[in-house]
Design an enzyme around this catalytic site. Structure first.
Site, PDB file in Angstrom:
ATOM      1  N   GLY A  20       6.664  -6.453   0.062  1.00  0.00           N
ATOM      2  CA  GLY A  20       5.913  -6.336   1.316  1.00  0.00           C
ATOM      3  C   GLY A  20       6.769  -6.714   2.500  1.00  0.00           C
ATOM      4  N   SER A  21       6.134  -7.255   3.533  1.00  0.00           N
ATOM      5  CA  SER A  21       6.869  -7.503   4.770  1.00  0.00           C
ATOM      6  C   SER A  21       7.654  -8.817   4.716  1.00  0.00           C
ATOM      7  CB  SER A  21       5.899  -7.526   5.952  1.00  0.00           C
ATOM      8  OG  SER A  21       5.025  -8.621   5.817  1.00  0.00           O
ATOM      9  N   GLU A  53      12.008  -2.714  11.817  1.00  0.00           N
ATOM     10  CA  GLU A  53      11.741  -1.697  10.794  1.00  0.00           C
ATOM     11  C   GLU A  53      10.614  -0.775  11.249  1.00  0.00           C
ATOM     12  OE1 GLU A  53      10.039  -3.151   7.114  1.00  0.00           O
ATOM     13  OE2 GLU A  53      10.956  -1.495   6.029  1.00  0.00           O
ATOM     14  N   TRP A  55       0.790  -1.225   0.000  1.00  0.00           N
ATOM     15  CA  TRP A  55       0.000   0.000   0.000  1.00  0.00           C
ATOM     16  C   TRP A  55       0.827   1.282   0.000  1.00  0.00           C
ATOM     17  CZ3 TRP A  55       2.026   1.892   4.362  1.00  0.00           C
ATOM     18  CH2 TRP A  55       2.434   0.982   5.342  1.00  0.00           C
ATOM     19  N   ASN A  56       2.143   1.200   0.092  1.00  0.00           N
ATOM     20  CA  ASN A  56       2.900   2.454   0.270  1.00  0.00           C
ATOM     21  C   ASN A  56       3.184   3.197  -1.035  1.00  0.00           C
ATOM     22  OD1 ASN A  56       4.592   0.258  -0.203  1.00  0.00           O
ATOM     23  ND2 ASN A  56       6.315   1.144   0.875  1.00  0.00           N
ATOM     24  N   CYS A  89      10.340   1.388   1.940  1.00  0.00           N
ATOM     25  CA  CYS A  89      11.223   0.272   2.347  1.00  0.00           C
ATOM     26  C   CYS A  89      12.687   0.700   2.413  1.00  0.00           C
ATOM     27  CB  CYS A  89      11.029  -0.931   1.441  1.00  0.00           C
ATOM     28  SG  CYS A  89      11.208  -0.534  -0.283  1.00  0.00           S
ATOM     29  N   GLU A  99      10.988  -8.531  -2.646  1.00  0.00           N
ATOM     30  CA  GLU A  99      11.474  -7.202  -2.264  1.00  0.00           C
ATOM     31  C   GLU A  99      10.809  -6.892  -0.929  1.00  0.00           C
ATOM     32  OE1 GLU A  99      11.899  -3.850  -1.298  1.00  0.00           O
ATOM     33  OE2 GLU A  99      10.499  -3.192  -2.846  1.00  0.00           O
ATOM     34  N   LEU A 100      11.572  -7.075   0.159  1.00  0.00           N
ATOM     35  CA  LEU A 100      10.954  -7.066   1.494  1.00  0.00           C
ATOM     36  C   LEU A 100      11.397  -5.847   2.309  1.00  0.00           C
ATOM     37  CD1 LEU A 100      11.380 -10.905   2.031  1.00  0.00           C
ATOM     38  CD2 LEU A 100       9.516  -9.694   0.919  1.00  0.00           C
ATOM     39  N   LYS A 143      -2.119  -8.757  -7.965  1.00  0.00           N
ATOM     40  CA  LYS A 143      -3.007  -8.433  -6.852  1.00  0.00           C
ATOM     41  C   LYS A 143      -2.385  -7.239  -6.163  1.00  0.00           C
ATOM     42  CE  LYS A 143      -3.008  -9.423  -2.603  1.00  0.00           C
ATOM     43  NZ  LYS A 143      -3.300  -8.041  -2.144  1.00  0.00           N
ATOM     44  N   ALA A 144      -2.986  -6.089  -6.412  1.00  0.00           N
ATOM     45  CA  ALA A 144      -2.460  -4.878  -5.773  1.00  0.00           C
ATOM     46  C   ALA A 144      -3.071  -4.762  -4.384  1.00  0.00           C
ATOM     47  CB  ALA A 144      -2.775  -3.670  -6.636  1.00  0.00           C
ATOM     48  N   GLU A 187      -5.348  -3.906  -1.353  1.00  0.00           N
ATOM     49  CA  GLU A 187      -6.777  -3.611  -1.158  1.00  0.00           C
ATOM     50  C   GLU A 187      -6.963  -2.276  -0.461  1.00  0.00           C
ATOM     51  OE1 GLU A 187      -5.340  -6.553  -0.531  1.00  0.00           O
ATOM     52  OE2 GLU A 187      -6.246  -7.580  -2.234  1.00  0.00           O
TER      53      GLU A 187
HETATM   54  P1  NAD Z   1       1.494  -7.228   6.400  1.00  0.00           P
HETATM   55  O1  NAD Z   1       2.665  -8.073   6.639  1.00  0.00           O
HETATM   56  O2  NAD Z   1       0.156  -7.713   6.863  1.00  0.00           O
HETATM   57  O3  NAD Z   1       1.304  -6.948   4.823  1.00  0.00           O
HETATM   58  C1  NAD Z   1       2.311  -6.453   3.987  1.00  0.00           C
HETATM   59  C2  NAD Z   1       1.751  -6.511   2.539  1.00  0.00           C
HETATM   60  O4  NAD Z   1       1.609  -7.860   2.153  1.00  0.00           O
HETATM   61  C3  NAD Z   1       0.353  -5.916   2.405  1.00  0.00           C
HETATM   62  O5  NAD Z   1       0.285  -5.228   1.181  1.00  0.00           O
HETATM   63  C4  NAD Z   1      -0.582  -7.116   2.394  1.00  0.00           C
HETATM   64  O6  NAD Z   1      -1.743  -6.885   1.615  1.00  0.00           O
HETATM   65  C5  NAD Z   1       0.272  -8.169   1.749  1.00  0.00           C
HETATM   66  N1  NAD Z   1      -0.032  -9.501   2.223  1.00  0.00           N
HETATM   67  C6  NAD Z   1      -0.231  -9.886   3.515  1.00  0.00           C
HETATM   68  N2  NAD Z   1      -0.433 -11.215   3.585  1.00  0.00           N
HETATM   69  C7  NAD Z   1      -0.364 -11.680   2.313  1.00  0.00           C
HETATM   70  C8  NAD Z   1      -0.468 -12.973   1.722  1.00  0.00           C
HETATM   71  N3  NAD Z   1      -0.662 -14.083   2.468  1.00  0.00           N
HETATM   72  N4  NAD Z   1      -0.357 -13.080   0.380  1.00  0.00           N
HETATM   73  C9  NAD Z   1      -0.132 -11.990  -0.393  1.00  0.00           C
HETATM   74  N5  NAD Z   1      -0.006 -10.753   0.102  1.00  0.00           N
HETATM   75  C10 NAD Z   1      -0.117 -10.598   1.439  1.00  0.00           C
HETATM   76  O7  NAD Z   1       1.805  -5.846   7.041  1.00  0.00           O
HETATM   77  P2  NAD Z   1       1.234  -4.372   6.905  1.00  0.00           P
HETATM   78  O8  NAD Z   1       0.618  -3.988   8.207  1.00  0.00           O
HETATM   79  O9  NAD Z   1       0.411  -4.154   5.685  1.00  0.00           O
HETATM   80  O10 NAD Z   1       2.595  -3.622   6.748  1.00  0.00           O
HETATM   81  C11 NAD Z   1       3.509  -3.698   7.842  1.00  0.00           C
HETATM   82  C12 NAD Z   1       4.878  -4.022   7.442  1.00  0.00           C
HETATM   83  O11 NAD Z   1       5.005  -4.487   6.105  1.00  0.00           O
HETATM   84  C13 NAD Z   1       5.739  -2.792   7.482  1.00  0.00           C
HETATM   85  O12 NAD Z   1       6.227  -2.575   8.767  1.00  0.00           O
HETATM   86  C14 NAD Z   1       6.828  -3.101   6.527  1.00  0.00           C
HETATM   87  O13 NAD Z   1       7.830  -3.829   7.188  1.00  0.00           O
HETATM   88  C15 NAD Z   1       6.218  -4.035   5.539  1.00  0.00           C
HETATM   89  N6  NAD Z   1       5.940  -3.404   4.249  1.00  0.00           N
HETATM   90  C16 NAD Z   1       6.970  -3.356   3.371  1.00  0.00           C
HETATM   91  C17 NAD Z   1       6.766  -2.746   2.155  1.00  0.00           C
HETATM   92  C18 NAD Z   1       7.890  -2.662   1.158  1.00  0.00           C
HETATM   93  O14 NAD Z   1       7.851  -1.787   0.321  1.00  0.00           O
HETATM   94  N7  NAD Z   1       8.847  -3.566   1.188  1.00  0.00           N
HETATM   95  C19 NAD Z   1       5.541  -2.181   1.851  1.00  0.00           C
HETATM   96  C20 NAD Z   1       4.495  -2.263   2.788  1.00  0.00           C
HETATM   97  C21 NAD Z   1       4.711  -2.888   3.987  1.00  0.00           C
END
Ligand code: NAD
Length: 475
Positions: free
Chosen positions: A227-228, A380, A150-151, A283, A249-250, A174-175, A177
């Protein structure tokens, strides 16, 4: 003003009829902006079938012709930049200026891949025997499943979409939500540019349900996730079960090292502006600041002055320099970082609290005197909290900077050429900015090491990520 939210499968826009869904909320106001339909299992199967059917056709389309469609999509995105940036600020919170820059950079990325797709060269290796010709070629991997957070609602999807399409792959993305409009608008540009049906499909849903349906499918040959770290590890394991290629890319926890021979105030101006971009939800955001003793107090004073001068507000309001956090989870996380730091003797130099009584605003925060094992120095932050600590020697700071399991980005400031080279070599990180924060451009590789992931997006590496190498020995 906000985008009408739909799924895009096999060249058709699908709305909520009969589908489950969720509301999208404006983080500056807490108010609902629109309703997002979720793809059903049948929708996901249709997207898989469409991407699979379109693959041979798209692979057979010349890179020259693929590039023409990509460039048209980039032009449309530029024409629509104001509208896309407005929708993106409404759903994500970042200032309109940042949003507009993100959209224009996204168009640049498409243009760059449109050209680079034409340069996926192979090579001819001299044979050991007379009459043998040895060819090394590059082929698109096939259908890609991509997942974005989402960022950066436009920029992160575009890296995956443009890289995959330029390579000749088809894609289901899947972008997020929580911030869907950026990607809906982006996909519209590709559709309106004449991309054949099925080549690009956009779905939304419960993230785990979608990824657990798409990744194990025999149709999908490559996964790309941003993502995370915990989610990345889960998806990488799913991909490994099918021996599928993956780009991960985490998260990171980027150290900043400011040496005594750098101008501490100039370094503070540069890095503080970079720190609070997108309210720190980046990130590669600088997140741990190590300043050598001589320049420490000047650096802290200037950094704090910068933080206090930031104008918090709705990203669409003129003069706003930092918007809200994207969701209430980040607010809770910031409070937890600050409370832990305070309990361990940390001193709050600026901010430290929520701001206002609507939306998800948190003050730009500066903390000093925090121990290395505090939460803010080890996890982080993904938000506008900056811990600054002093250091004495090169070896000490390298050890502290490399002590975490992350390795995405790092920054250093020095006026010595020798020290610049030494720190660039010593830091364990996929990207290092020395006297520069320009570590993310369309033409350069972007990716991490250690638990921050593997593979690169951007640069020639970002194209190769969507290609298989094939060797042909021809007698
Ligand atoms: P989260 O771990 O729940 O989700 C991170 C992302 O992954 C979200 O976009 C979510 O929709 C997606 N996601 C979650 N579970 C998934 C699954 N099983 N399959 C596919 N996609 C899935 O955490 P959050 O609360 O949304 O974000 C918190 C942490 O995530 C942040 O502290 C940061 O560390 C990390 N993050 C990293 C980036 C990046 O650019 N690398 C971007 C957003 C969040």
């Amino acid at each position: 003003m906000y985008t009408e939210l739909k799924l895009f499968i096999d060249g058709k826009w699908l709305n909520g009829e009969g589908r489950k869904g969720e509301d999208v909320v404006n983080p500056a106001t807490g108010k609902v902006l629109g309703h997002l339909p979720h793809a059903s299992k049948a929708d996901l199967d249709e997207a898989l079938a469409a991407a699979n059917k379109a693959f041979p056709l798209w692979k057979a389309t010349s890179a020259y012709d693929r590039g023409k469609i990509l460039r048209k999509a980039a032009d449309l995105l530029r024409e629509r930049a104001e509208k896309v940036a407005t929708a993106q600020t409404m759903e994500q919170g970042k200032s309109f200026a940042e949003s507009r820059m993100e959209v224009l950079t996204s168009a640049d990325i498409i243009d760059w891949y449109a050209e680079e797709g034409r340069r996926s060269y192979g090579r001819i290796v001299p044979g050991r025997m007379k009459g043998i010709r040895q060819l090394v070629t590059q082929e698109p991997v096939g259908v890609v499943a991509a997942f974005t957070p989402w960022n950066f609602p436009t920029l992160t999807p575009v890296r995956k979409i443009a890289g995959a399409l330029a390579a000749g792959c088809t894609l289901i993305i899947k972008a997020s939500e929580e911030t869907p409009a950026g990607c809906v608008e982006l996909v519209k540009c590709f559709a309106d540019a004449g991309l054949p049906a099925g080549v690009l499909n956009l779905v939304f849903g419960v993230p785990a349900d979608v990824s657990e349906h798409l990744i194990p499918s025999d149709i999908v040959k490559k996964i790309s996730f941003t993502g995370s770290i915990p989610v990345g590890k889960h998806l990488a394991a799913l991909a490994a079960r099918g021996m599928k290629k993956a780009t991960m890319e985490l998260g990171g926890h980027s150290p900043v090292v400011v040496f005594d021979d750098a101008d501490p105030e100039k370094a503070a101006d540069t890095i503080a502006a970079f720190k609070y971009r997108n309210a720190g939800q980046v990130c590669i955001s600088p997140t741990r600041f190590y300043v050598q003793e001589k320049g420490y107090s000047k650096f802290v004073a200037r950094f704090t002055e910068y933080a206090k001068g930031i104008k918090l507000g709705d990203g669409l309001d003129k003069g706003t320099t930092m918007g809200p956090l994207a969701n209430p989870r980040r607010l809770d996380a910031m409070e937890s970082f600050v409370n832990d730091a305070k309990a361990r003797g940390g001193k709050i130099q600026a901010g430290g609290s929520r701001h206002g009584n609507q939306g998800f605003f948190f003050e730009p925060t500066v903390i000093t005197d925090v121990p290395d094992d505090s939460k803010i120095m080890t996890e982080e932050p993904f938000g506008p909290v900056a811990p600054i600590v002093p250091f004495k020697t090169f070896d000490e700071v390298v050890q502290r900077a490399n002590s975490l399991p992350y390795g995405l980005a790092a920054y250093a400031f020095t006026s010595s050429g020798a020290q610049a080279m030494a720190i660039g070599d010593a830091i364990q990180s996929g990207m290092v900015g020395v006297n520069s924060v320009m570590i993310s451009t369309p033409e350069t590789p972007f990716g991490g090491i250690k638990e921050s992931g593997y593979g690169s997006e951007g640069g020639i590496e970002g194209l190769q990520a969507y290609m298989n190498t094939k060797f042909i020995s021809q007698g």
